[in-house]
Write a protein that holds these residues in place. Structure first.
Motif, PDB file in Angstrom:
ATOM      1  N   GLN A   1      77.905 -37.439  42.037  1.00 55.98           N
ATOM      2  CA  GLN A   1      79.347 -37.228  41.941  1.00 55.98           C
ATOM      3  C   GLN A   1      79.909 -37.673  40.584  1.00 55.98           C
ATOM      4  O   GLN A   1      79.621 -38.768  40.120  1.00 55.98           O
ATOM      5  CB  GLN A   1      80.065 -37.989  43.067  1.00 55.98           C
ATOM      6  CG  GLN A   1      79.712 -37.523  44.473  1.00 55.98           C
ATOM      7  CD  GLN A   1      78.478 -38.205  45.037  1.00 55.98           C
ATOM      8  OE1 GLN A   1      77.871 -39.046  44.394  1.00 55.98           O
ATOM      9  NE2 GLN A   1      78.113 -37.803  46.240  1.00 55.98           N
ATOM     10  N   ASN A   2      80.742 -36.820  39.992  1.00 60.00           N
ATOM     11  CA  ASN A   2      81.486 -37.154  38.763  1.00 60.00           C
ATOM     12  C   ASN A   2      80.575 -37.772  37.701  1.00 60.00           C
ATOM     13  O   ASN A   2      80.887 -38.814  37.125  1.00 60.00           O
ATOM     14  CB  ASN A   2      82.629 -38.122  39.088  1.00 60.00           C
ATOM     15  CG  ASN A   2      83.563 -37.570  40.145  1.00 60.00           C
ATOM     16  OD1 ASN A   2      83.926 -36.399  40.095  1.00 60.00           O
ATOM     17  ND2 ASN A   2      83.936 -38.398  41.102  1.00 60.00           N
TER      18      ASN A   2
ATOM     19  N   THR B   1      74.244 -41.100  40.241  1.00 55.91           N
ATOM     20  CA  THR B   1      74.837 -40.445  41.405  1.00 55.91           C
ATOM     21  C   THR B   1      75.162 -38.995  41.069  1.00 55.91           C
ATOM     22  O   THR B   1      75.329 -38.634  39.900  1.00 55.91           O
ATOM     23  CB  THR B   1      76.105 -41.205  41.852  1.00 55.91           C
ATOM     24  OG1 THR B   1      76.698 -40.538  42.958  1.00 55.91           O
ATOM     25  CG2 THR B   1      77.118 -41.319  40.727  1.00 55.91           C
TER      26      THR B   1
ATOM     27  N   GLN C   1      80.415 -46.124  47.595  1.00 56.87           N
ATOM     28  CA  GLN C   1      81.607 -45.840  46.789  1.00 56.87           C
ATOM     29  C   GLN C   1      81.917 -46.895  45.720  1.00 56.87           C
ATOM     30  O   GLN C   1      82.289 -46.536  44.591  1.00 56.87           O
ATOM     31  CB  GLN C   1      82.819 -45.659  47.708  1.00 56.87           C
ATOM     32  CG  GLN C   1      83.957 -44.884  47.074  1.00 56.87           C
ATOM     33  CD  GLN C   1      83.608 -43.418  46.828  1.00 56.87           C
ATOM     34  OE1 GLN C   1      82.947 -42.794  47.653  1.00 56.87           O
ATOM     35  NE2 GLN C   1      84.022 -42.879  45.690  1.00 56.87           N
TER      36      GLN C   1
ATOM     37  N   ARG D   1      80.152 -46.104  42.597  1.00 53.21           N
ATOM     38  CA  ARG D   1      80.616 -44.872  41.954  1.00 53.21           C
ATOM     39  C   ARG D   1      81.987 -45.063  41.314  1.00 53.21           C
ATOM     40  O   ARG D   1      82.270 -44.537  40.239  1.00 53.21           O
ATOM     41  CB  ARG D   1      80.652 -43.730  42.977  1.00 53.21           C
ATOM     42  CG  ARG D   1      79.310 -43.444  43.628  1.00 53.21           C
ATOM     43  CD  ARG D   1      79.240 -42.046  44.189  1.00 53.21           C
ATOM     44  NE  ARG D   1      80.146 -41.815  45.288  1.00 53.21           N
ATOM     45  CZ  ARG D   1      79.825 -41.917  46.584  1.00 53.21           C
ATOM     46  NH1 ARG D   1      78.593 -42.280  46.923  1.00 53.21           N
ATOM     47  NH2 ARG D   1      80.704 -41.672  47.519  1.00 53.21           N
TER      48      ARG D   1
END
Length: 262
Positions: A195-196, A193, A222, A225
């Motif tokens: 994100q982060n 992903t 989500q 993640r």
């Protein structure tokens, strides 16, 4: 031996429905396999064949015998009927009606140190087929499709996987069910992903590992993640920020295979 020469035959019409409609495949617990290599791989993968349909001008009795399908009913069909049922332009004049298998997570048989590929919400049958080819090339323990959007026995999945639908252990489930399965079996999971994330090659995949990929359009939801052992990313050096899901899966899987000494 039974022969069918008309594409208007009621049985042939029912097979057209079987090709076209997931509902029919689910109701009957059967699907169609096209091509000699795919049938051979299905047999090797433990699939049960109910019926073989073949064009005598395109496949010989010797070739039929070599497939070791004695228990299946054999029906000779005309080229017209074959063309009505076949998805590919060039194939060997043989189709099989096979029974579907359980796709339950509880039926997976994993090694002591499994490597698993997970795809979430993959919509396009071609991408599902490509993922299965990638998984076969890496000889993973299992492929899990979370929140499946496409029937795995869709003829386009069978075709695009070039028979790798039959060479992989496959299961499906909701994202919540799959995450619970991973935690229960103490399998680390790494979510691809934006994100982060940290670069994929910095992580240790030598322990029980699942690599998780999502669609190019929406990525992973989500829970993947938030719950991941680590979010990972493949550094992109061009203008776009994503690549085809099967290509991304291949990069991640073969890094894991490299760490495990292939």
């Amino acid at each position: 031996m039974k022969q069918i020469t008309s594409s208007q035959n009621p049985y042939i019409k029912s097979l057209v429905q079987l090709q076209d409609k997931a509902k029919m495949r689910k109701q009957t617990g059967t699907f169609i396999i096209e091509g000699k290599r795919e049938i051979e791989l299905a047999l090797k993968g433990g699939y049960e064949l109910e019926t073989i349909l073949f064009v005598a001008d395109l496949i010989s009795e010797k070739e039929l015998s070599a497939l070791k399908i004695a228990s299946a009913e054999k029906i000779e069909i005309s080229k017209e009927v074959y063309q009505k049922l076949a998805y590919r332009d060039t194939t060997e004049g043989i189709l099989a009606i096979a029974k579907t298998k359980s796709l339950s997570l509880k039926d997976l048989k994993l090694s002591e140190n499994p490597l698993i590929l997970i795809g979430e919400s993959l919509e396009k049958p071609g991408n599902v087929g490509a993922i299965l080819r990638t998984a076969d090339a890496a000889n993973v323990d299992a492929v899990i499709i979370a929140n499946p959007k496409s029937d795995l026995y869709n003829p386009n999945v069978v075709r695009s996987s070039v028979g790798c639908l039959f060479t992989n252990q496959i299961a499906t489930g909701s994202t919540e069910e799959v995450i619970a399965f991973l935690k229960e079996n103490k399998i680390n999971f790494y979510s691809a992903t934006l994100q982060n994330s940290t670069s994929y090659h910095t992580q240790d995949y030598t322990k029980p590992t699942a690599l998780v990929v999502g669609t190019e359009a929406t990525g992973l939801t989500q829970p993947w993640r938030d719950g991941a052992t680590q979010n990972i990313i493949i550094p992109m050096q061009g203008e776009i920020d994503s690549m085809n899901v099967s290509v991304a899966a291949a990069i991640l899987l073969f890094e894991a295979k490299r760490q495990r000494g292939f």
